[in-house]
Design a protein around this motif. Structure first.
Motif, PDB file in Angstrom:
ATOM      1  N   VAL A 209      88.418  60.331  24.961  1.00 29.24           N
ATOM      2  CA  VAL A 209      88.047  61.344  23.965  1.00 29.24           C
ATOM      3  C   VAL A 209      87.478  60.616  22.747  1.00 29.24           C
ATOM      4  O   VAL A 209      88.088  59.683  22.219  1.00 29.24           O
ATOM      5  N   HIS A 210      86.266  61.047  22.313  1.00 29.48           N
ATOM      6  CA  HIS A 210      85.588  60.353  21.209  1.00 29.48           C
ATOM      7  C   HIS A 210      84.809  61.331  20.338  1.00 29.48           C
ATOM      8  O   HIS A 210      84.562  62.473  20.741  1.00 29.48           O
ATOM      9  N   ALA A 211      84.437  60.860  19.147  1.00 29.13           N
ATOM     10  CA  ALA A 211      83.731  61.687  18.153  1.00 29.13           C
ATOM     11  C   ALA A 211      83.110  60.760  17.128  1.00 29.13           C
ATOM     12  O   ALA A 211      83.350  59.554  17.148  1.00 29.13           O
ATOM     13  N   SER A 212      82.291  61.324  16.219  1.00 27.62           N
ATOM     14  CA  SER A 212      81.881  60.539  15.052  1.00 27.62           C
ATOM     15  C   SER A 212      81.560  61.514  13.926  1.00 27.62           C
ATOM     16  O   SER A 212      81.141  62.641  14.176  1.00 27.62           O
ATOM     17  N   SER A 213      81.809  61.068  12.685  1.00 24.66           N
ATOM     18  CA  SER A 213      81.538  61.961  11.552  1.00 24.66           C
ATOM     19  C   SER A 213      80.112  61.742  11.055  1.00 24.66           C
ATOM     20  O   SER A 213      79.374  60.905  11.574  1.00 24.66           O
ATOM     21  N   SER A 214      79.725  62.514  10.036  1.00 25.99           N
ATOM     22  CA  SER A 214      78.327  62.474   9.584  1.00 25.99           C
ATOM     23  C   SER A 214      78.041  61.157   8.846  1.00 25.99           C
ATOM     24  O   SER A 214      78.951  60.440   8.464  1.00 25.99           O
ATOM     25  N   ASN A 215      76.762  60.903   8.648  1.00 24.94           N
ATOM     26  CA  ASN A 215      76.370  59.673   7.954  1.00 24.94           C
ATOM     27  C   ASN A 215      75.829  60.022   6.570  1.00 24.94           C
ATOM     28  O   ASN A 215      74.663  60.384   6.424  1.00 24.94           O
ATOM     29  N   LEU A 216      76.698  59.901   5.558  1.00 21.33           N
ATOM     30  CA  LEU A 216      76.258  60.177   4.180  1.00 21.33           C
ATOM     31  C   LEU A 216      75.842  58.885   3.477  1.00 21.33           C
ATOM     32  O   LEU A 216      75.528  58.900   2.293  1.00 21.33           O
ATOM     33  N   SER A 217      75.842  57.785   4.199  1.00 25.14           N
ATOM     34  CA  SER A 217      75.502  56.499   3.588  1.00 25.14           C
ATOM     35  C   SER A 217      73.980  56.293   3.594  1.00 25.14           C
ATOM     36  O   SER A 217      73.258  57.007   4.291  1.00 25.14           O
TER      37      SER A 217
END
Ligand code: SIN
Ligand code: MN
Length: 293
Positions: A209-217
């Motif tokens: 199970v995997h995910a990633s958050s948004s890229n605000l950088s």
């Protein structure tokens, strides 16, 4: 590249292996330099972020871009997977995910094998995900997150999310994610996110199970995701277009280890465009289509 007994044991326990800096800066530059021109194309194989022109994911570049065709045959990537499965593999899916600076959107918690089973009728989980970083990945630019050991649960309940992001996904609900994280150690290692320089590689189980958050950088996080499937485990249905779920089940023939730096010849069947057949889909399993023909 041969995996050690410790690595095999770790893969079995955690569901992933991380190889920081496996490819050199020089090697990843060849790939990264090819990305802007591919992303600029107005083609079905470029899926853009919701409400933005930034590319979220580009499919099948190994069929029309020389550097990526060479990566798809790279022994450092293919051989450990062949070793783990004890069998030749073919390319089931090939993506270059953008996760562009300020624009890259989330990937909800999910397992990949759930989609391959439900949509593509892939018989078992004998398929491996490989991520290769083309940019440095840090805590700020939306690193991939895993729940270690979650692959042991096999295929878990998921809901088809067609609206949250621009790409449909079978997502795992928050309650189950919370339980899996707690079981994996809660705040002590229940979620991990491998981070490292461009050229790092991750192998991860198709049920992890995997995910990633948004890229605000202000830093892009372009990564290649290749899904290698054991040849005997090939998909049994063409419900999704060929640029998403491939239909050529021939074993990958590796090139020499220096293939990203030398111009070895590679076949580029979609160099002059995608054939119309790549967009044709059918809800019927392949054996039923053959019987009806
Ligand atoms: C994926 O799970 O296919 C992509 C995740 C990511 O790019 O962060
Ligand atoms: Mn995934």
């Amino acid at each position: 590249m041969k995996l050690t007994p410790q690595q095999l044991e770790q893969f079995d326990r955690e569901g992933y292996l991380f190889f920081p800096g496996l490819f050199t800066r020089e090697e990843t530059k060849v790939l990264n330099d090819a990305v802007p021109e591919l992303y600029a194309r107005r083609e079905a194989y470029n899926v853009r972020e919701k409400g933005s022109d930034a590319v979220r994911t580009n499919f099948a570049a190994h069929l029309y871009s020389e550097p990526f065709a060479r990566l798809a045959r790279h022994p450092r990537m293919v051989q450990p997977v062949v070793e783990l499965f004890g069998e030749d593999v073919y390319m089931h899916q090939f993506k270059i995910n953008g996760k562009m600076a300020f624009e890259g959107d989330v990937w909800q918690w999910h397992q990949d094998y759930g989609t391959w089973l439900n949509d593509d009728m892939m018989p078992t989980e004998r398929a491996m995900n490989v991520a290769i970083f083309l940019d440095d990945v840090n805590e700020f630019n939306g690193p991939l997150m895993f729940i270690p050991g979650s692959h042991k649960r096999g295929v878990v309940d998921a809901k088809h999310d067609l609206s949250t992001t621009s790409y449909p996904l079978w997502v795992v609900n928050n309650e189950l994610v919370s339980k899996l994280v707690e079981r994996a150690g809660g705040k002590e290692g229940g979620i991990v996110s491998p981070q490292g320089p461009a050229g790092s590689m991750i192998l991860f189980h198709s049920c992890l199970v995997h995910a990633s958050s948004s890229n605000l950088s202000p830093w892009n996080r372009v990564s290649v995701y290749l899904s290698l499937c054991a040849v005997s485990n090939h998909i049994r249905r063409h419900k999704r277009p060929e640029y998403i779920a491939h239909r050529d089940f021939a074993p990958i023939a590796c090139l020499p280890d220096d293939c990203l730096l030398k111009d070895y010849p590679v076949d580029l069947p979609w160099k002059n465009g995608m054939p119309a057949s790549a967009l044709a889909t059918s809800p019927e399993p392949l054996d039923q289509i053959k019987e009806a023909a």
